[in-house]
Scaffold this motif. Structure first.
Motif, short mmCIF file in Angstrom:
data_model
loop_
_atom_site.label_atom_id
_atom_site.label_comp_id
_atom_site.label_asym_id
_atom_site.label_seq_id
_atom_site.Cartn_x
_atom_site.Cartn_y
_atom_site.Cartn_z
N ARG A 1 0.83 -1.20 0.00
CA ARG A 1 0.00 0.00 0.00
C ARG A 1 0.87 1.26 0.00
O ARG A 1 0.54 2.25 -0.66
N TYR B 1 -7.53 7.28 -1.13
CA TYR B 1 -8.03 6.01 -0.59
C TYR B 1 -6.91 5.22 0.07
O TYR B 1 -7.10 4.62 1.15
N VAL C 1 -7.79 10.31 -6.41
CA VAL C 1 -8.76 9.57 -5.57
C VAL C 1 -8.12 8.30 -5.03
O VAL C 1 -8.29 7.95 -3.85
N ALA C 2 -7.38 7.60 -5.88
CA ALA C 2 -6.71 6.37 -5.44
C ALA C 2 -5.68 6.67 -4.35
O ALA C 2 -5.54 5.90 -3.39
N ALA D 1 -10.72 0.40 -6.83
CA ALA D 1 -9.54 1.22 -7.17
C ALA D 1 -8.84 0.70 -8.42
O ALA D 1 -8.34 1.49 -9.23
N SER E 1 -6.71 3.80 3.84
CA SER E 1 -6.71 2.35 4.04
C SER E 1 -5.56 1.87 4.92
O SER E 1 -5.58 0.73 5.40
N LEU F 1 -12.88 -2.48 -1.82
CA LEU F 1 -12.42 -1.14 -2.21
C LEU F 1 -11.20 -1.20 -3.12
O LEU F 1 -11.05 -0.37 -4.03
N ASP F 2 -10.33 -2.18 -2.90
CA ASP F 2 -9.17 -2.33 -3.78
C ASP F 2 -9.60 -2.69 -5.20
O ASP F 2 -8.99 -2.23 -6.18
#
Length: 204
Positions: A51, A104, A100-101, A135, A108, A131-132
């Protein structure tokens, strides 16, 4: 639920009637499987690292594309030759999708830490995999749209009389090309995150 291991213990007890015969009492002890939790914790740590890497890629793509701007040295009184990312809707969508990614991914990170501390919790992992996946679709769409425009900028299209502008706007094309590559790296990392979550849920 985590996997469990069972162990059987046999206990010999004297017969209450006073005879020499003895009774055997079988006790089954059930304990949690530490190996399964250790595997899920390892996957959660790897998830956290990915991440951070995906955040760096998506944020780098956003900044690189969002700051792409080049003005040619020669211009007239009425015309100025300039290229900016917001001149093309595909590039604007690219910036929005990667921004946006990136947001997020920042949000996360605490959930990923929870998965490390409490690997047996499946609700957090299920939320992340959903959610991934969203994305992946969002960033893939932005990267694909921008890649098509970048290709035309480099190669042009003789049938449509579209000129390859990268011969003039070299710096601009370098920045947008690098941004597209970084975005596709983020897509690949998102796919790995989805696979890690799927494996972790499979182990429950």
């Amino acid at each position: 639920m985590s996997k469990h291991e069972s162990a059987t213990i046999t206990i010999q007890e004297p017969n209450p009637t006073g005879s020499k015969a003895e009774t055997k009492k079988v006790v089954t002890v059930i304990g949690s499987s530490r190996s399964a939790d250790g595997l899920k914790r390892g996957l959660a740590i790897f998830d956290f690292i990915l991440r951070l890497a995906a955040l760096a890629a998506a944020l780098g793509a956003t900044i690189s594309m969002g700051t792409s701007d080049q003005t040619l040295n020669f211009f007239t009184q009425f015309f100025q030759f300039r290229a900016r990312f917001d001149d093309l809707p595909a590039f604007s969508f690219f910036v929005a999708a990667n921004a946006v990614a990136s947001g997020y991914l920042v949000l996360s990170l605490p959930f990923s830490i929870v998965s490390i501390v409490r690997p047996q919790i499946t609700g957090v992992r299920l939320l992340l995999i959903i959610l991934d996946t969203v994305a992946v679709a969002l960033v893939s769409a932005g990267a694909g749209a921008a890649a098509a425009v970048v290709y035309l900028a480099h190669q042009g299209n003789t049938k449509m009389n579209w000129v390859a502008i990268c011969q003039q706007f070299g710096s601009f094309c370098e920045r947008v090309s690098g941004a597209v590559v970084a975005s596709f790296i983020a897509v690949f990392l998102f796919i790995l995150l989805v696979l890690i979550s799927a494996v972790s849920l499979r182990k429950n």
